[in-house]
Design a protein around this motif. Sequence first.
Motif, mmCIF file in Angstrom:
data_model
loop_
_atom_site.group_PDB
_atom_site.id
_atom_site.type_symbol
_atom_site.label_atom_id
_atom_site.label_comp_id
_atom_site.label_asym_id
_atom_site.label_seq_id
_atom_site.Cartn_x
_atom_site.Cartn_y
_atom_site.Cartn_z
ATOM 1 N N ALA A 351 0.835 -1.204 0.000
ATOM 2 C CA ALA A 351 0.000 0.000 0.000
ATOM 3 C C ALA A 351 0.873 1.259 0.000
ATOM 4 C CB ALA A 351 -0.919 -0.002 1.216
ATOM 5 N N TYR A 352 2.004 1.182 0.695
ATOM 6 C CA TYR A 352 2.947 2.292 0.715
ATOM 7 C C TYR A 352 3.454 2.572 -0.693
ATOM 8 C CZ TYR A 352 7.456 4.602 1.779
ATOM 9 O OH TYR A 352 8.526 5.441 1.818
ATOM 10 N N ALA A 353 3.826 1.487 -1.395
ATOM 11 C CA ALA A 353 4.321 1.644 -2.758
ATOM 12 C C ALA A 353 3.241 2.233 -3.664
ATOM 13 C CB ALA A 353 4.783 0.289 -3.293
ATOM 14 N N ALA A 354 2.006 1.743 -3.494
ATOM 15 C CA ALA A 354 0.912 2.219 -4.345
ATOM 16 C C ALA A 354 0.640 3.701 -4.125
ATOM 17 C CB ALA A 354 -0.349 1.397 -4.076
ATOM 18 N N ALA A 355 0.672 4.131 -2.851
ATOM 19 C CA ALA A 355 0.437 5.552 -2.566
ATOM 20 C C ALA A 355 1.535 6.401 -3.206
ATOM 21 C CB ALA A 355 0.384 5.787 -1.058
ATOM 22 N N GLY A 356 2.768 5.862 -3.198
ATOM 23 C CA GLY A 356 3.878 6.554 -3.824
ATOM 24 C C GLY A 356 3.685 6.674 -5.329
ATOM 25 N N GLU A 357 3.234 5.565 -5.927
ATOM 26 C CA GLU A 357 3.005 5.584 -7.382
ATOM 27 C C GLU A 357 1.937 6.584 -7.767
ATOM 28 O OE1 GLU A 357 2.237 1.516 -8.495
ATOM 29 O OE2 GLU A 357 4.243 0.973 -7.759
ATOM 30 N N GLN A 358 0.963 6.741 -6.881
ATOM 31 C CA GLN A 358 -0.106 7.709 -7.179
ATOM 32 C C GLN A 358 0.367 9.156 -7.007
ATOM 33 O OE1 GLN A 358 -3.628 6.831 -4.911
ATOM 34 N NE2 GLN A 358 -3.726 4.738 -5.681
ATOM 35 N N GLY A 359 1.607 9.325 -6.588
ATOM 36 C CA GLY A 359 2.157 10.681 -6.466
ATOM 37 C C GLY A 359 1.789 11.395 -5.175
ATOM 38 N N HIS A 360 1.304 10.611 -4.196
ATOM 39 C CA HIS A 360 0.853 11.226 -2.939
ATOM 40 C C HIS A 360 1.996 11.951 -2.231
ATOM 41 C CE1 HIS A 360 -1.666 11.883 0.514
ATOM 42 N NE2 HIS A 360 -0.911 11.155 1.301
ATOM 43 N N TYR A 361 3.194 11.371 -2.244
ATOM 44 C CA TYR A 361 4.300 11.960 -1.481
ATOM 45 C C TYR A 361 4.991 13.091 -2.223
ATOM 46 C CZ TYR A 361 3.288 7.639 0.890
ATOM 47 O OH TYR A 361 2.622 6.611 1.505
ATOM 48 N N GLU A 362 4.796 13.117 -3.551
ATOM 49 C CA GLU A 362 5.319 14.278 -4.277
ATOM 50 C C GLU A 362 4.502 15.501 -3.908
ATOM 51 O OE1 GLU A 362 5.369 13.057 -8.420
ATOM 52 O OE2 GLU A 362 6.604 11.347 -7.748
ATOM 53 N N GLU A 363 3.215 15.253 -3.739
ATOM 54 C CA GLU A 363 2.332 16.362 -3.369
ATOM 55 C C GLU A 363 2.493 16.730 -1.891
ATOM 56 O OE1 GLU A 363 -2.385 17.474 -3.989
ATOM 57 O OE2 GLU A 363 -1.634 15.507 -4.582
ATOM 58 N N PHE A 364 2.580 15.719 -1.042
ATOM 59 C CA PHE A 364 2.701 15.947 0.411
ATOM 60 C C PHE A 364 3.903 15.186 0.973
ATOM 61 C CE2 PHE A 364 -1.915 15.736 -0.579
ATOM 62 C CZ PHE A 364 -2.238 17.069 -0.367
ATOM 63 N N PRO A 365 5.101 15.740 0.850
ATOM 64 C CA PRO A 365 6.281 15.006 1.349
ATOM 65 C C PRO A 365 6.168 14.655 2.833
ATOM 66 C CG PRO A 365 6.913 16.962 0.112
ATOM 67 C CD PRO A 365 5.435 17.036 0.289
ATOM 68 N N ALA A 366 5.511 15.496 3.608
ATOM 69 C CA ALA A 366 5.411 15.252 5.053
ATOM 70 C C ALA A 366 4.649 13.969 5.364
ATOM 71 C CB ALA A 366 4.739 16.429 5.738
ATOM 72 N N ALA A 367 3.773 13.551 4.448
ATOM 73 C CA ALA A 367 2.957 12.354 4.695
ATOM 74 C C ALA A 367 3.805 11.088 4.691
ATOM 75 C CB ALA A 367 1.843 12.246 3.658
ATOM 76 N N GLU A 368 5.026 11.176 4.154
ATOM 77 C CA GLU A 368 5.850 9.978 4.039
ATOM 78 C C GLU A 368 6.774 9.774 5.247
ATOM 79 O OE1 GLU A 368 8.225 9.993 0.501
ATOM 80 O OE2 GLU A 368 8.474 7.819 0.505
ATOM 81 N N VAL A 369 6.983 10.844 6.024
ATOM 82 C CA VAL A 369 7.989 10.815 7.085
ATOM 83 C C VAL A 369 7.746 9.679 8.088
ATOM 84 C CG1 VAL A 369 8.980 12.110 9.004
ATOM 85 C CG2 VAL A 369 8.481 13.262 6.853
ATOM 86 N N GLY A 370 6.495 9.531 8.504
ATOM 87 C CA GLY A 370 6.167 8.512 9.491
ATOM 88 C C GLY A 370 6.521 7.115 8.999
ATOM 89 N N ILE A 371 6.225 6.838 7.723
ATOM 90 C CA ILE A 371 6.483 5.506 7.165
ATOM 91 C C ILE A 371 7.991 5.268 7.077
ATOM 92 C CG2 ILE A 371 5.951 3.956 5.260
ATOM 93 C CD1 ILE A 371 3.842 6.240 4.490
ATOM 94 N N GLN A 372 8.726 6.312 6.663
ATOM 95 C CA GLN A 372 10.188 6.172 6.577
ATOM 96 C C GLN A 372 10.780 5.869 7.954
ATOM 97 O OE1 GLN A 372 10.854 10.002 4.853
ATOM 98 N NE2 GLN A 372 11.128 9.175 2.793
ATOM 99 N N GLN A 373 10.219 6.563 8.954
ATOM 100 C CA GLN A 373 10.747 6.366 10.301
ATOM 101 C C GLN A 373 10.441 4.960 10.819
ATOM 102 O OE1 GLN A 373 10.403 9.837 12.983
ATOM 103 N NE2 GLN A 373 9.559 8.386 14.450
ATOM 104 N N LEU A 374 9.248 4.451 10.461
ATOM 105 C CA LEU A 374 8.872 3.092 10.864
ATOM 106 C C LEU A 374 9.680 2.049 10.118
ATOM 107 C CD1 LEU A 374 4.976 3.453 10.981
ATOM 108 C CD2 LEU A 374 6.455 2.993 12.930
ATOM 109 N N SER A 375 10.268 2.436 8.976
ATOM 110 C CA SER A 375 11.017 1.481 8.155
ATOM 111 C C SER A 375 12.514 1.519 8.425
ATOM 112 C CB SER A 375 10.770 1.768 6.674
ATOM 113 O OG SER A 375 9.394 1.889 6.423
ATOM 114 N N LEU A 376 12.950 2.324 9.374
ATOM 115 C CA LEU A 376 14.367 2.400 9.725
ATOM 116 C C LEU A 376 14.824 1.059 10.303
ATOM 117 C CD1 LEU A 376 14.607 5.873 11.523
ATOM 118 C CD2 LEU A 376 15.580 5.278 9.305
#
Lengths: 434, 293
Positions: A351-376
């Motif tokens: 689902a993370y990959a799909a949201a990325g493909e839809q361009g969600h994080y290009e529009e809202f970079p802040a929306a990705e921070v939590g997932i990146q932190q959980l993936s550390l």
Amino acid sequence: MTLKTTLSLGLAAGLMVGGAAQAQTEIEFWHAMGGQLGETVNQLVADFNASQSDYVLTPVFKGTYEETLTAAIAAFRAGEQPNIVQVFDAGAATVIGAQGATIPVQQLLSENGVEFDIEDYIAGVRYFYADSDGQMIGMPFNSSTPILYYNADALEAAGVEPPATWEEFAEVTGPALLESGIAPLAQSHLPWIFTENFFSRHNLQFASNNNGYDGTDTEIMVNHPAIRAHFQALADWQEAGLFNWYGTGWGDNQNPFEAGEVAMWLGSSGSFGGIADRVEFNFSATMLPYWESVTTEPTQTFIGGAALFAMSGFDAEENAATAAFFDYLDSVDAQVMWHTETGYVPITTAAYAAAGEQGHYEEFPAAEVGIQQLSLPAGDYTRGYRMGFYVQIRDVMNREYSRILTGEATVEEAFEIIEAEANDLLERFAQTQG
Amino acid sequence: MKRAAFGHIGFPILLLLPQLVIIAIFFYWPAAYAVQSSFYAQDMFGFTSTFVGAENYTRLIDSTNYLNALNFTVIFTVLVTFFSLGIALLLAVKADKVIRGAKTYRTLLMWVYAIAPPVAGLIGVMLFDQSRGNITQLLAFFGYEYRLGVNYWDTATAMITVSVWKQIPVNFIFFLSGLQAIPQSVREAAMIDNRSGTSRFWDITFPLLAPTGFFLLIINITYSLFDTFGIIDTIVKGEPGNNPLTLVYRVYVDGFRGGDLGGSSAQSVVLMVLVLILTIVQFRFLERRIHYT
């Protein structure tokens, strides 16, 4: 057509309709999502009901997290429990400890022929609602993790970047912001952000028994030099005007940030949607800062928020309905919808990959921070914690932290009290588990 | 006293039965259950239950936190009762003297009665809010930084003020009707004997109001102890932190929020005993000094 045939045809039609209605299994879902979030839950459920014809799920709003849990337990004791109940992070130990009250989600799914692979989930999501063997007990639902939001305009005006470490905050970011005439920092929920996730971010042990997962005879290990130093720093920063504390209420601390009075705010990744709706300045987010003096390799945080538990005491068909809903909830479409509408993180990597493909994080970079932190990278103590009576333990922390920040207690005194009272509560919880 | 005119004991019992059944189901049974569960450690789902003797009680005595709540409850109850009775009495005496537009005054003073406690609490929170509250801004004008939810006594002040404000109308209505029940002839006689309004009030009016006052005293103590729950809940927003708590709110926090059924039961038993003692004291000692006409 004679009257008789009309009647019998009508009767047959009636029977067919009745038969069809009977074939649909009805189940109930109690949750604590009010307002905008509640509407999104209703949408999610409506989509599930429309996606198939075997099951009908009814969502019921039950108030706050605590009220929902209490209602579900009271209902369980009366034999009237809902099929699915939403339980928040601090209540997890109560529900998971009561064996036989719920069916482990992993077991429920495999019994009903739904494929389950824990590796499909984002790293920080996998084990918080799992037992000591790593078997998932509750289905993570609204999952969030603490991150640092910042007012990009204010930081630009002060000529600084968001801090990666607390040293950087203390020496560069904080003083520069203060100089430019804005309060540098506030945060919500000290126990969640500055205690539980503080331990995870620095890979420190929070409680004995593998952070409490391996048994109920657990002792909390909160009185650690690193966190004492952190709270001493907070008190000093408060004195110097670098840190503001507005009380234990979540909103009390979030409001000044949204009003532009505070430049940076530590909150939940799930707050993203609300902030985006309300603020007029440019904002973004970054990962939770860490102390370089404690670790040079900061680890992941884990999820807070809540999970869905399948309560026991139902026949196979109703359990199949619950499994079908969980399966739907895990689907990419449902997760992307939930993630983009609310700001809670998607729980699966797909689902993370799909949201990325839809361009969600290009529009809202802040929306990705939590997932990146959980993936550390994970550490030995980053999967979460499991302690009984934890709601009360959090209350004790809130009380003692308040006393530090209002100058009523020293850091040493407060942490000694927290440790003593928390261990007393843990001992009592062990007693209630027989 | 004359014996009641029932030939048989069965009939009066039959008449009383519905009330007795209600009391038994809604009071005695839960109370007995609370006493029982105060001696156990029980998990929330009711799977296991361990007998722990008086441990739930001894823990309370050892807890400074509980003693702080007890302490605050006493202060809170005394202040709320004193101010809500005092202010209401003053308003009632003044309103009783008004001749023109008396009805309007009375209606305006009674209006607040219609507000539900959580709503009153919410209005209070808005007035005392840390950044936007009108009272906070007013105090800031005088140089005082008022911090609801941070400073213990600032929060306590808000709780007490809102609770008093909410209770004044009830007391006012009772005091006013009490005042109006004093016969005109008594007032006139008092006027002839004594010119001073103040001493006339303390010597004549106040003793005649005593039955109303005694009734209100009990009502107000009960109100401060139990009915202020909604106001406190709104002010602390479910996150008590270092804010003051009353005993009743603690029962809720530990039992319903925290899931500690045994400890919470012990607290409610303590509360029950305290109220019982208080009631006995009031009726034994205070009521003797009151003359009903």
